[in-house]
Design a protein around this motif. Structure first.
Motif, PDB file in Angstrom:
ATOM      1  N   ASP A  90      -0.970   0.215   3.757  1.00  0.00           N
ATOM      2  CA  ASP A  90      -0.547  -0.332   5.047  1.00  0.00           C
ATOM      3  C   ASP A  90       0.340  -1.555   4.840  1.00  0.00           C
ATOM      4  O   ASP A  90       1.246  -1.815   5.632  1.00  0.00           O
ATOM      5  CB  ASP A  90      -1.772  -0.748   5.876  1.00  0.00           C
ATOM      6  CG  ASP A  90      -2.697   0.412   6.143  1.00  0.00           C
ATOM      7  OD1 ASP A  90      -2.219   1.419   6.713  1.00  0.00           O
ATOM      8  OD2 ASP A  90      -3.885   0.332   5.782  1.00  0.00           O
ATOM      9  N   ILE A  91       0.038  -2.310   3.767  1.00  0.00           N
ATOM     10  CA  ILE A  91       0.742  -3.570   3.489  1.00  0.00           C
ATOM     11  C   ILE A  91       1.160  -3.592   2.027  1.00  0.00           C
ATOM     12  O   ILE A  91       0.372  -3.232   1.152  1.00  0.00           O
ATOM     13  CB  ILE A  91      -0.162  -4.790   3.763  1.00  0.00           C
ATOM     14  CG1 ILE A  91      -0.660  -4.778   5.209  1.00  0.00           C
ATOM     15  CG2 ILE A  91       0.561  -6.091   3.464  1.00  0.00           C
ATOM     16  CD1 ILE A  91      -1.727  -5.819   5.503  1.00  0.00           C
ATOM     17  N   THR A 130       4.820   1.031   6.538  1.00  0.00           N
ATOM     18  CA  THR A 130       4.290  -0.024   5.667  1.00  0.00           C
ATOM     19  C   THR A 130       4.872  -1.373   6.065  1.00  0.00           C
ATOM     20  O   THR A 130       6.068  -1.496   6.300  1.00  0.00           O
ATOM     21  CB  THR A 130       4.625   0.271   4.193  1.00  0.00           C
ATOM     22  OG1 THR A 130       4.054   1.521   3.824  1.00  0.00           O
ATOM     23  CG2 THR A 130       4.093  -0.811   3.272  1.00  0.00           C
ATOM     24  N   THR A 131       4.009  -2.382   6.129  1.00  0.00           N
ATOM     25  CA  THR A 131       4.446  -3.750   6.404  1.00  0.00           C
ATOM     26  C   THR A 131       4.695  -4.443   5.077  1.00  0.00           C
ATOM     27  O   THR A 131       3.861  -4.391   4.174  1.00  0.00           O
ATOM     28  CB  THR A 131       3.361  -4.518   7.188  1.00  0.00           C
ATOM     29  OG1 THR A 131       3.123  -3.816   8.422  1.00  0.00           O
ATOM     30  CG2 THR A 131       3.778  -5.938   7.470  1.00  0.00           C
TER      31      THR A 131
END
Length: 88
Positions: free
Chosen positions: A51-52, A79-80
């Protein structure tokens, strides 16, 4: 709970970031080195479905970090990206 990967080469910053992630309920799935070609890291981030992605932006790593982000933006729109560095 969010899943994250750390891409960097500064051990002190990576250790602090892992501690911070633990307090924020972010599971660090993997820590990878920015040296070498970006393709293995791109495949890793895609396979882990992070996610990150935390990216080391220290001057020595900046060209590799920017190239990695360029390649990942195409494939991992969800995706951050979070940059970190020891100096501004």
């Amino acid at each position: 709970m969010l899943k994250g990967i750390i891409a960097g080469e500064t051990p002190e910053l990576i250790a602090r970031l892992k501690t911070l992630c633990g307090t924020l309920d972010i599971v660090v799935q993997k820590t990878v080195d920015l040296q070498g070609p970006p393709e293995p890291v791109v495949r890793l981030v895609s396979s882990y479905r992070a996610d990150i992605l935390f990216i080391d932006l220290n001057p020595a790593n900046l060209p590799a970090a920017l190239e990695l982000v360029k390649r990942l933006q195409v494939n991992r729109a969800t995706t951050t990206f979070v940059g970190f560095a020891s100096a501004p």
